[in-house]
Write a protein that holds these residues in place. Structure first.
Motif, PDB file in Angstrom:
ATOM      1  N   GLU A  38       2.244  15.163   1.811  1.00 44.38           N
ATOM      2  CA  GLU A  38       2.532  14.235   2.904  1.00 44.38           C
ATOM      3  C   GLU A  38       1.255  13.889   3.671  1.00 44.38           C
ATOM      4  O   GLU A  38       1.019  12.721   4.007  1.00 44.38           O
ATOM      5  N   ALA A  39       0.413  14.883   3.931  1.00 40.04           N
ATOM      6  CA  ALA A  39      -0.842  14.638   4.639  1.00 40.04           C
ATOM      7  C   ALA A  39      -1.763  13.719   3.846  1.00 40.04           C
ATOM      8  O   ALA A  39      -2.381  12.813   4.416  1.00 40.04           O
ATOM      9  N   GLY A  44      -4.130   8.414   3.064  1.00 44.57           N
ATOM     10  CA  GLY A  44      -4.331   7.257   2.197  1.00 44.57           C
ATOM     11  C   GLY A  44      -3.863   5.970   2.852  1.00 44.57           C
ATOM     12  O   GLY A  44      -4.551   4.943   2.804  1.00 44.57           O
ATOM     13  N   ARG A  45      -2.686   6.019   3.488  1.00 44.18           N
ATOM     14  CA  ARG A  45      -2.182   4.827   4.177  1.00 44.18           C
ATOM     15  C   ARG A  45      -3.106   4.435   5.327  1.00 44.18           C
ATOM     16  O   ARG A  45      -3.369   3.250   5.568  1.00 44.18           O
ATOM     17  N   ASP A  46      -3.632   5.430   6.041  1.00 46.80           N
ATOM     18  CA  ASP A  46      -4.566   5.157   7.136  1.00 46.80           C
ATOM     19  C   ASP A  46      -5.840   4.502   6.607  1.00 46.80           C
ATOM     20  O   ASP A  46      -6.344   3.549   7.212  1.00 46.80           O
ATOM     21  N   CYS A  47      -6.342   4.972   5.485  1.00 44.23           N
ATOM     22  CA  CYS A  47      -7.544   4.363   4.882  1.00 44.23           C
ATOM     23  C   CYS A  47      -7.301   2.907   4.529  1.00 44.23           C
ATOM     24  O   CYS A  47      -8.142   2.042   4.798  1.00 44.23           O
TER      25      CYS A  47
END
Length: 61
Positions: A38-39, A44-47
């Protein structure tokens, strides 16, 4: 995790060591790996979001 579950369920390994491992796997390891997964997903989504915002600000893409 499904690979390990499959191996555990398909093995002929028996005894206290197996029981201890299976208990640790089900109560500790799977949960920890799930949180790690999950982390990584969130990172990845934040990047991707940061890259999209940089492209937008720079007028690229």
């Amino acid at each position: 995790m499904s690979t390990v579950d499959g191996v555990i369920n398909g093995t002929t390994w028996q005894g206290p060591a197996r029981d201890w491992f299976v208990d640790d796997w089900n109560t500790s390891f799977k949960g920890a790996l799930g949180k790690l997964n999950e982390a990584f997903g969130m990172a990845g989504r934040d990047c991707w979001a940061r890259a999209d915002e940089l492209r937008r600000l720079m007028g690229v893409g």
